[in-house]
Design a protein around this motif. Structure first.
Motif, mmCIF file in Angstrom:
data_model
loop_
_atom_site.group_PDB
_atom_site.id
_atom_site.type_symbol
_atom_site.label_atom_id
_atom_site.label_comp_id
_atom_site.label_asym_id
_atom_site.label_seq_id
_atom_site.Cartn_x
_atom_site.Cartn_y
_atom_site.Cartn_z
ATOM 1 N N PRO A 1 -38.669 -7.371 -43.621
ATOM 2 C CA PRO A 1 -39.217 -8.481 -44.413
ATOM 3 C C PRO A 1 -40.741 -8.430 -44.403
ATOM 4 N N ALA A 2 -41.337 -9.189 -45.300
ATOM 5 C CA ALA A 2 -42.786 -9.103 -45.527
ATOM 6 C C ALA A 2 -43.596 -9.317 -44.254
ATOM 7 N N ASP A 3 -43.269 -10.370 -43.486
ATOM 8 C CA ASP A 3 -44.092 -10.671 -42.316
ATOM 9 C C ASP A 3 -43.979 -9.577 -41.253
ATOM 10 N N VAL A 4 -42.764 -9.088 -41.048
ATOM 11 C CA VAL A 4 -42.553 -8.027 -40.057
ATOM 12 C C VAL A 4 -43.283 -6.759 -40.493
ATOM 13 N N ALA A 5 -43.149 -6.413 -41.759
ATOM 14 C CA ALA A 5 -43.790 -5.213 -42.283
ATOM 15 C C ALA A 5 -45.305 -5.277 -42.100
ATOM 16 N N LYS A 6 -45.856 -6.456 -42.349
ATOM 17 C CA LYS A 6 -47.304 -6.609 -42.225
ATOM 18 C C LYS A 6 -47.752 -6.379 -40.789
ATOM 19 N N PRO B 1 -44.637 -0.333 -45.018
ATOM 20 C CA PRO B 1 -44.345 -0.969 -46.313
ATOM 21 C C PRO B 1 -43.169 -1.938 -46.188
ATOM 22 N N ALA B 2 -43.256 -3.059 -46.883
ATOM 23 C CA ALA B 2 -42.145 -4.020 -46.889
ATOM 24 C C ALA B 2 -40.906 -3.334 -47.456
ATOM 25 N N GLY B 3 -39.770 -3.601 -46.840
ATOM 26 C CA GLY B 3 -38.532 -2.999 -47.312
ATOM 27 C C GLY B 3 -38.142 -1.733 -46.591
ATOM 28 N N THR B 4 -39.041 -1.192 -45.788
ATOM 29 C CA THR B 4 -38.718 -0.015 -44.986
ATOM 30 C C THR B 4 -37.499 -0.302 -44.104
ATOM 31 N N ALA B 5 -36.623 0.681 -43.969
ATOM 32 C CA ALA B 5 -35.467 0.507 -43.081
ATOM 33 C C ALA B 5 -35.931 0.571 -41.636
ATOM 34 N N ILE B 6 -35.704 -0.501 -40.907
ATOM 35 C CA ILE B 6 -36.110 -0.552 -39.498
ATOM 36 C C ILE B 6 -34.972 -1.095 -38.661
ATOM 37 N N GLN B 7 -35.167 -0.995 -37.349
ATOM 38 C CA GLN B 7 -34.140 -1.503 -36.463
ATOM 39 C C GLN B 7 -34.530 -2.871 -35.911
ATOM 40 N N TYR C 1 -38.331 -6.123 -33.593
ATOM 41 C CA TYR C 1 -38.327 -5.155 -34.691
ATOM 42 C C TYR C 1 -39.133 -3.930 -34.277
ATOM 43 N N PHE C 2 -38.619 -2.746 -34.612
ATOM 44 C CA PHE C 2 -39.272 -1.496 -34.235
ATOM 45 C C PHE C 2 -39.560 -0.666 -35.479
ATOM 46 N N PRO C 3 -40.735 -0.047 -35.539
ATOM 47 C CA PRO C 3 -41.037 0.806 -36.699
ATOM 48 C C PRO C 3 -40.235 2.104 -36.606
ATOM 49 N N PRO C 4 -40.028 2.777 -37.723
ATOM 50 C CA PRO C 4 -39.179 3.971 -37.761
ATOM 51 C C PRO C 4 -39.638 5.063 -36.805
ATOM 52 N N PHE C 5 -40.947 5.285 -36.685
ATOM 53 C CA PHE C 5 -41.403 6.420 -35.882
ATOM 54 C C PHE C 5 -41.010 6.260 -34.407
#
Lengths: 241, 241
Positions: free
Chosen positions: A111-116, A121-127, A146-150
């Motif tokens: 979601p937007a706040d997490v992505a920021k 980017p908003a909408g990225t598949a994350i866990q 929430y964790f970023p993909p890398f």
DNA sequence: TTGTTTGACTTGTAGGTACAAGTTGCTTGG
DNA sequence: CCAAGCAACTTGTACCTACAAGTCAAACAA
């Protein structure tokens, strides 16, 4: 500005409240005592309920509300994690409570706040790891990480819901140890859904804690949002000069 | 458990809310649209107001509420104090706001909670510094500091309301420099008086911060209780491993 | 003695009325 | 043209009725 009748009644009732847990007079008795209509008395009572001073339930007389808070030590949190399992559970046990944990691991679109916060980017598949924490079979908090993909890509560890999978340790185990955190705290009223999930009494705010953890390279590796029933918890920090 | 009519109306209104600042339909229109009585519609609307989603004022249609928060950096607070005047004012200025400060210095008898934290007998004569802080002519917080007698006795400095009299520096100047702090954070609904003094909209909780400062000998030298309008502030901490 | 039913109490929901009081814009008189 | 005033809107306060639904204890039956 003159005091309205419902304000006057609310004030008089508030000043006549007994000790926590004691019963209030019935609506009928208050109607008679203050010479106001039932609607007016109810308006006064629901104002007191919205202030968190009394509780009500159908069929029983209202009661003076009693609140007891559990302390949550935020500064020790991550550090203890690395050595010793779930620091939150430990802090509750140390205070004589019985902690419990429901963990759900999801793959979501950021979601937007997490992505920021995670700078993706908003909408990225994350866990996402969503926890519901209980104390003595009372729901206390909704804690979502929430964790970023890398960080999660190629790490099966992250899909393990076992107790070794506590997050401070988890990140360290996968080579993305957190070395710095930025916390924020605010409060707001809960939505109907939050109120229901946390079984919150009317007049109880939500204490909202966010924690953004960074690794040694300064990259955000975890974003955590914790929503707590504010009448059941007190957050604490210890600071040194 | 079936949804009551007022719950249904509240849900439908909530889902149809426009952007922050936009106007809601009038009560009469909602009565017609949802086929409920005015009482029921008003119950739904006041539920949404208690959740902090809308505002109302007599004579005007209700509006979707908009909130903007100022950040208050808690970890930098005391340290910055020692060098650079009022850290709170600086952090507000840095965010483009105009801070203001009303300070009142009192001699009071220690209430139970303050006495307990400062480890002195309840009722002891102590000094209190009560601040009301404003941002852009909007009241933001009530911040009260309490000092034990051994710190203030014989120190005229404490009666000086000047800007040099900021508290971190003040304590250091009188030989009781703080080296450790214990902070707590909770939230609750404001009393009628707090709500009035801080000009808080209905449905706004109070964010309550306490800070207990210790000197190098481990004695508590200041107890500070800050009550903030939760829709106008976000408290933050920076932590290192 | 134990379990159930009943009735009296409680609060919750939903409807109605009337009028007070604040806001806004249009009309009208100067 | 401008200002005052009025009319039409808004929400706020206060009252009323009726019935639904939950709680609790006393009375009663097995």
């Amino acid at each position: 500005m003159p005091e309205t009748l419902q304000e006057r009644v609310a004030r008089l009732i508030r000043d006549s409240l007994g000790e926590p847990g004691s019963a209030l007079p019935s609506e009928a008795e208050l109607v008679e005592r203050y010479g106001a209509s039932r609607n007016t008395v109810r308006a006064a009572l629901s104002a007191l309920e919205a202030q968190g001073l009394i509780t009500s339930s159908q069929g029983r007389t209202r009661q003076v509300r009693e609140i007891n808070r559990w302390e949550w030590k935020m500064a020790e949190w991550e550090r203890a994690h690395n050595n010793d399992g779930d620091a939150w559970a430990n802090t509750i046990k140390a205070q004589g409570g019985t902690p419990r944990n429901d963990l759900q691991i999801l793959s979501i679109q950021a979601p937007a706040d997490v992505a920021k916060e995670l700078k993706i980017p908003a909408g990225t598949a994350i866990q996402a790891r969503n926890r519901l924490r209980w104390v003595n079979d009372e729901p206390h908090q909704l804690s979502d990480s929430y964790f970023p993909p890398f960080v999660t890509d190629g790490n099966d560890l992250f899909w393990n819901p076992g107790d070794l999978g506590v997050q401070g340790g988890l990140l360290a185990a996968t080579g993305h140890k957190q070395v710095r955190w930025h916390d924020t705290l605010t409060a707001r009223m809960p939505s109907a859904e939050e109120s229901q999930r946390l079984m919150m009494a009317p007049g109880t705010p939500l204490l909202v804690h966010t924690r953004l953890g960074y690794d040694a390279e300064g990259r955000p590796v975890r974003y955590m949002v914790t929503r707590m029933a504010a009448d059941r918890v007190e957050v604490s920090y210890d600071l040194d000069a």
